[in-house]
Design an enzyme around this catalytic site. Structure first.
Site, PDB file in Angstrom:
ATOM      1  N   PHE A   1       3.165   2.408   0.977  1.00  0.00           N
ATOM      2  CA  PHE A   1       4.329   2.207   0.176  1.00  0.00           C
ATOM      3  C   PHE A   1       4.236   3.229  -0.995  1.00  0.00           C
ATOM      4  O   PHE A   1       5.277   3.917  -1.377  1.00  0.00           O
ATOM      5  CB  PHE A   1       4.702   0.830  -0.200  1.00  0.00           C
ATOM      6  CG  PHE A   1       4.454  -0.072   1.071  1.00  0.00           C
ATOM      7  CD1 PHE A   1       5.239   0.438   2.178  1.00  0.00           C
ATOM      8  CD2 PHE A   1       4.049  -1.515   0.807  1.00  0.00           C
ATOM      9  CE1 PHE A   1       5.379  -0.519   3.155  1.00  0.00           C
ATOM     10  CE2 PHE A   1       4.042  -2.228   2.100  1.00  0.00           C
ATOM     11  CZ  PHE A   1       4.817  -1.723   3.145  1.00  0.00           C
TER      12      PHE A   1
ATOM     13  N   ARG B   1      -8.425  -3.606   2.220  1.00  0.00           N
ATOM     14  CA  ARG B   1      -7.838  -5.093   2.450  1.00  0.00           C
ATOM     15  C   ARG B   1      -9.050  -6.059   2.681  1.00  0.00           C
ATOM     16  O   ARG B   1      -9.119  -6.964   1.998  1.00  0.00           O
ATOM     17  CB  ARG B   1      -7.087  -5.043   3.530  1.00  0.00           C
ATOM     18  CG  ARG B   1      -6.488  -6.387   4.032  1.00  0.00           C
ATOM     19  CD  ARG B   1      -5.758  -6.586   5.039  1.00  0.00           C
ATOM     20  NE  ARG B   1      -5.082  -7.957   5.376  1.00  0.00           N
ATOM     21  CZ  ARG B   1      -5.874  -8.735   5.466  1.00  0.00           C
ATOM     22  NH1 ARG B   1      -7.001  -9.062   5.787  1.00  0.00           N
ATOM     23  NH2 ARG B   1      -5.222 -10.111   5.491  1.00  0.00           N
TER      24      ARG B   1
ATOM     25  N   ARG C   1      -9.462  -5.027  -3.071  1.00  0.00           N
ATOM     26  CA  ARG C   1      -8.447  -5.290  -3.593  1.00  0.00           C
ATOM     27  C   ARG C   1      -8.608  -6.519  -4.429  1.00  0.00           C
ATOM     28  O   ARG C   1      -7.959  -6.769  -5.462  1.00  0.00           O
ATOM     29  CB  ARG C   1      -7.351  -5.558  -2.532  1.00  0.00           C
ATOM     30  CG  ARG C   1      -7.702  -6.746  -1.494  1.00  0.00           C
ATOM     31  CD  ARG C   1      -6.660  -7.087  -0.626  1.00  0.00           C
ATOM     32  NE  ARG C   1      -6.868  -7.767   0.586  1.00  0.00           N
ATOM     33  CZ  ARG C   1      -6.245  -8.754   1.070  1.00  0.00           C
ATOM     34  NH1 ARG C   1      -4.960  -8.741   0.721  1.00  0.00           N
ATOM     35  NH2 ARG C   1      -6.749  -9.540   2.190  1.00  0.00           N
TER      36      ARG C   1
ATOM     37  N   ASP D   1      -2.970  -5.816  10.770  1.00  0.00           N
ATOM     38  CA  ASP D   1      -1.539  -5.486  10.512  1.00  0.00           C
ATOM     39  C   ASP D   1      -1.108  -4.235  11.269  1.00  0.00           C
ATOM     40  O   ASP D   1      -0.007  -3.912  11.219  1.00  0.00           O
ATOM     41  CB  ASP D   1      -1.419  -5.356   8.883  1.00  0.00           C
ATOM     42  CG  ASP D   1      -1.283  -6.696   8.241  1.00  0.00           C
ATOM     43  OD1 ASP D   1      -1.063  -7.750   8.829  1.00  0.00           O
ATOM     44  OD2 ASP D   1      -1.559  -6.575   7.024  1.00  0.00           O
TER      45      ASP D   1
ATOM     46  N   GLU E   1       9.831  -0.161  -4.054  1.00  0.00           N
ATOM     47  CA  GLU E   1       8.950   0.652  -4.581  1.00  0.00           C
ATOM     48  C   GLU E   1       9.388   1.774  -5.306  1.00  0.00           C
ATOM     49  O   GLU E   1       8.661   2.317  -6.227  1.00  0.00           O
ATOM     50  CB  GLU E   1       7.867   1.037  -3.491  1.00  0.00           C
ATOM     51  CG  GLU E   1       6.973  -0.215  -2.635  1.00  0.00           C
ATOM     52  CD  GLU E   1       8.014  -0.938  -1.719  1.00  0.00           C
ATOM     53  OE1 GLU E   1       9.015  -0.620  -1.382  1.00  0.00           O
ATOM     54  OE2 GLU E   1       7.527  -2.059  -1.113  1.00  0.00           O
TER      55      GLU E   1
END
Lengths: 320, 279
Positions: A81, A165, A8, A115, A56
């Site tokens: 998303f 991530r 990312r 997460d 989004e």
């Protein structure tokens, strides 16, 4: 190994570089630009960077509208998303009219780690792959990600670029040539079995190949960074050469890379095959390497799958 | 210069002629959405025959004004206007919804000259309009973007995401019109899911708002002049009657998406022809 970099972050760096050479590139975020590393582009090109906030659906619609005025639009958000909250906007207003929007989606797979499942994109490849006109790309490391960003900006049409991530080791050096729609043979030690992997799983496959080598098993490891359009030619060649295939993805076992490879094999050259991936389950919070052990994505699991495929192709009955 | 009265009469007549085409199209297609097409007739007439800067010979002209029919199911009235303006041959109208037609059941920008964006799934046109308005401003174009919304689709959250965004980016080239006919598929909006207080909602989202009688050409013309003076993002809330002009379709929810049978078709065409002849 060199310094580890999250793809990312590599995406954000590449985007800023792309902005310098291509004035037609526009970036839109839906908040979280700090997390998807587009902040550099925002700072360098404030006139070509927008943030629609936590919205989004609007992100994808605004992207569609911008694209039709001639811009190359990069949207940036998380995989969950992009692929689900805004699924219909992507399908009906980006893919159906075939406009030039590049959907960059961070947080692919359980590699997200701490997460947890709400932020771990584990169905995104399957969803995006099912949309006509959409290309799906998941680079294995920071070098490949940067090259992919430039390649998709040159190419026309909707593209889903999946990044990760957490930091991962660098696999490639700068001489690596990324090509949309082409798999890359990263390791070619023999013809016992082909391991076709995407994203972080390329690294896991390389780790697995070391263990296999110790057992006298020689494999090929393929980085299938483009999941759609899938490199059918390479898959068929591999099937003919090695007679067995193991696919590896940090994604649900249904509809992703394994599904794409299986579709090619059954219609062209069926050989024994095993799929490594999430077994139709959600992930959970935790250190991603531990999660890979728990959910069957570790090198150890790839080794087991390879041995099983080899036994099957040699006609040896496996005891249950 | 065309005198005001002449202009109003011309636009009124066009609206009624477009209504006739709508009924003819839907009758021949044996399917389609007459209710919301008929309620938008005057709005479409004013936009396509007075306000919008477009070139039917060059539908992709970069400096043109853009139009998005966010309430995509009302495309028969849009197609009728595009044919009348010369974007394509009138004969295409009778192929609506049929295989190989350039006129899909809901607008497809890849198939129909003059359709600036694909639509049909509700709640999405305003966000696309925001993107277009942003892009045109970035390219230093003076083009304006018009988005025709249905009242029912304003129940979609995505409309308000876009409304917030348009005001945030001060899109002075974006103009929305809501065809407020009060009916959605299941019945009256006020009973299904009330969108009121509607004007206040738009104002709270940072838009300039004017309410008009959506069947009154003069009011619509004046309202657009007001909108251009105050700039976008501004919205005209056009109060209309669903099925307007066909007595048995007016305010009748069943005519949202129903084709007239032969007798109904004949009666509708008679009523509409009477209105045309008055002008």
């Amino acid at each position: 190994m060199k310094k580890e970099i999250a793809t990312r972050e590599a995406f954000g760096e590449a985007l800023a570089e792309l902005g310098q050479v291509n004035p037609n590139v526009v970036v839109i975020d839906a908040d979280i630009s700090k997390s998807t590393y587009t902040t550099k582009f925002h700072k360098m090109f404030p006139d070509r960077a927008f943030n629609v906030g936590v919205a989004e659906q609007n992100l994808m619609l605004v992207a569609a509208g911008l694209a039709i005025t001639g811009k190359i639009v990069f949207t940036s958000t998380y995989a969950v998303f992009a692929s689900m909250r805004a699924c219909e906007q992507v399908r009906t207003f980006i893919c159906y009219p075939n406009v030039n929007v590049k959907i960059a989606a961070s947080h692919g797979g359980i590699q997200v780690g701490a997460d947890g499942p709400t932020h771990q994109g584990t169905e995104d490849i399957a969803i995006m792959r099912s949309m006509p006109n959409m290309k799906v790309i998941h680079p294995a490391d920071a070098v490949a990600t940067k090259k992919a960003v430039f390649a998709i900006a040159e190419d026309y049409g909707p593209t889903y670029l999946r990044t990760m991530r957490n930091p991962t080791p660098i696999i490639y050096d700068e001489s690596y040539k990324f090509k949309i729609g082409k798999g890359n043979i990263v390791l070619d030690e023999g013809d016992d079995v082909s391991i076709i992997a995407t994203g972080i799983m390329v690294l896991m496959a390389l780790e697995a190949s070391k263990i296999l080598k110790e057992k006298g098993i020689r494999v090929k490891v393929i980085d299938m960074s483009t999941i759609k359009p899938i490199d059918s030619e390479l898959i068929i060649t591999l099937a003919k050469k090695t007679g067995g295939i193991v696919t590896c993805e940090d994604h649900n076992i249904m509809g992703g890379l394994g599904g794409a490879v299986a579709e090619v094999l059954v219609e062209n050259y069926p050989v024994p095959m095993k799929r490594i991936g999430l077994k139709d389950t959600f992930g959970e919070s935790g250190d991603w390497k531990e999660l890979f052990e728990i959910y069957g994505l570790s090198p150890k699991h790839i080794v087991e799958a390879c041995i099983e495929v080899i036994r099957r192709k040699e006609g040896i009955k496996i005891s249950p | 210069m065309e005198i005001w009265e002449e202009k109003v009469r011309r636009l009124k007549k066009i609206a009624w002629e477009l209504r006739k085409d709508v009924i003819e199209m839907i009758y021949r297609a044996k399917a389609g959405h007459p209710g919301g097409s008929l309620s938008s007739a005057e709005i479409i007439s004013v936009l396509y025959f007075e306000i919008m800067n477009i070139d039917p010979k060059n539908p992709a002209w970069e400096d043109r004004d853009r139009f998005i029919l966010s309430k995509g199911h009302s495309c028969p009235i849009h197609y009728a206007a595009l044919a009348k303006r010369g974007f394509f041959d009138r004969e295409h109208l009778w192929t609506l919804r049929k295989t190989h037609s350039i006129l899909q059941g809901h607008p497809d920008m890849k198939k129909t000259p003059g359709v600036d964006y694909t639509s049909g799934s509700l709640g999405n046109g305003l966000g696309i309009g925001v993107g277009m308005a942003l892009g045109l401003k970035m390219s230093n174009k003076r083009s304006r973007v018009f988005v025709l919304l249905g009242d029912g689709e304003c129940q979609e959250g995505s409309i308000w995401e876009a409304a917030m965004c348009a005001a945030h980016y001060k899109l002075d080239n974006l103009f929305a019109i809501v065809d407020y006919n009060g009916l959605e598929v299941d019945g009256w909006l006020r009973e299904i899911m009330n969108v009121e207080p509607f004007k206040e909602k738009w104002e709270a989202f940072g838009w300039k708002v004017k309410e008009v009688d959506g069947h009154n050409i003069e009011e619509i013309l004046n309202a657009f002049q007001w909108a251009f003076k105050v700039g976008g993002p501004s919205v005209l809330i056009a109060h209309t009657v669903k099925g307007k002009g066909v007595s048995f379709m007016e305010n009748e929810v069943e005519w949202h998406g129903l084709a007239p049978k032969e007798e109904e078709y004949k009666k509708a065409m008679e009523e509409l022809e009477k209105e045309v002849l008055k002008l």
